[in-house]
Scaffold this motif. Structure first.
Motif: not given
Length: 396
Positions: A292-294, A335-338, A343-344
């Motif tokens: 994941v990246a911005a 959003a990164q947490e979501e 994914l998990r």
């Protein structure tokens, strides 16, 4: 989501300055009477700019307000969207309220997602479901005879206004709205993406557009009506979506529908990517890793979106499939947490999150987005080197 939203902005004009001033006064208003006055003046000027093809004045005003007055920006953006997608039109000499609707559809496939002309029978079927489940008694409906990709939809306020006026005319005159496919951009190929139906609904001015707004009808009837429309219209669309898994969303005003589709597409795309990799390459979620990246456009000086690259857990360089996760407002950390939670839940536990921001890059040849890999590079998606694609299986 739209793949390229940045356009060059023209210079200031007297009208763009006036739009900014009126929006600031509206944002400072502390009572409904003053709100109505500033809104009326803004709407008059916005409608004039749109009708005369000078929507660039609106863009300039919004650019300035985004830097100096976020509340005024929101007020002007809301009214600009409303003026582009709503109008008063004459039908047999009587004024009617008109609204541009979009019906989003989320879909994924191992094959090319359709973006094509609808048959007359399918247009009639969708129109019948809109009239039967949603529209108020006596409302007029027109449906564009095309299933649009996000890349093919009108983008600027002026483009939305022009398409809306054509659909409103078709509804008022009881004629078909035919789209010339040659006038539309070629859609970017994505595993999972949105498709849209466009429609217009007209009703006598001041009366209900939708049946749950009618006198004596329980407003909560909207819930059942939307569910019935999704089921019936989805069934009508099924034949042109052979080989796809899809989810029909509820119709809404044009801009609101696009935002909702952007939200819903994000997790839908993650699910599609994991299902595709299992189906096409027999790569189970436990054999995958995600990065994941911005990504940002440095010219604009602001973050644009998150992107997720998915590949084999044994290869830190290759990305087999990628997902764009647009940021809708100030939500980067959330959003990164979501994304990690989603994914998990799908069974991917090896997740890399890069702190650095990547440039907003697309492939020069095909226009597809570039995605991050665990090694810290933005790369094109490629099929796994050692895997043979599995025989195609039907999607229902």
């Amino acid at each position: 989501m739209r793949r390229n939203r940045f356009i060059s902005r023209p210079r200031h004009s007297a009208d763009s300055d006036t739009l900014g001033k009126l929006a600031r006064r509206l944002s400072e208003s502390a009572n409904r009477l003053e709100d109505r006055l500033w809104e009326r003046r803004l709407i008059e000027l916005l409608n004039d700019r749109l009708a005369r093809g000078f929507d660039s004045d609106i863009d300039v005003a919004l650019d300035d307000l985004a830097k100096t007055s976020p509340r005024a920006y929101d007020d002007l953006a809301d009214l600009a969207e409303s003026c582009a997608e709503c109008a008063t039109v004459q039908v047999d000499g009587q004024p009617h309220d008109a609204l541009l609707l979009a019906v989003p559809l989320l879909a994924w496939s191992r094959y090319k997602l359709p973006a094509s002309t609808l048959s007359a029978a399918l247009v009639d079927a969708v129109s019948a479901h809109l009239s039967g489940h949603l529209a108020a008694a006596g409302a007029r409906i027109a449906v564009a005879d095309y299933l649009y990709s996000i890349d093919q939809l009108p983008e600027s306020f002026g483009e939305v206004y022009d398409v809306a006026q054509k659909l409103f005319d078709a509804a008022a005159q009881g004629t078909r709205f035919k789209v010339d496919p040659k006038s539309l951009r070629e859609p970017v190929a994505m595993l999972a993406d949105t498709r849209y139906l466009l429609a217009a609904v007209l009703a006598p001015q001041g009366q209900a557009l939708f049946h749950w707004q009618e006198t004596g009808v329980d407003p909560d009837a909207k819930i059942g009506a939307l569910a019935a429309f999704r089921e019936q219209a989805g069934g009508a669309l099924q034949p042109m979506l052979t080989g796809c898994r899809f989810k029909l969303l509820s119709p809404n005003a044009f801009h609101a529908a696009l935002r909702q589709a952007d939200r819903d597409l994000r997790e839908f795309s993650l699910e599609a990517a994991v299902a595709y990799l299992k189906l096409a390459y027999d790569l189970a979620p436990t054999a995958l890793q995600a990065t994941v990246a911005a990504f940002e456009d440095k010219r604009a000086g602001r973050e644009f979106e998150l992107r997720v690259g998915i590949g084999a857990a044994s290869d830190d360089d290759a990305v087999v499939e990628g997902i764009v996760w647009p940021l809708l407002g100030d939500e980067e950390e959330r959003a990164q947490e979501e994304i990690e939670t989603a994914l998990r839940a799908l069974g991917i536990t090896r997740i890399t999150q890069h702190a650095q921001r990547f440039p907003l890059e697309y492939c020069d040849d095909c226009g597809a987005p570039m995605f991050p890999n665990p090694a810290g590079h933005a790369v094109h998606t490629e099929p796994p080197e050692e895997s043979e694609e599995q025989p195609a299986a039907p999607l229902h």
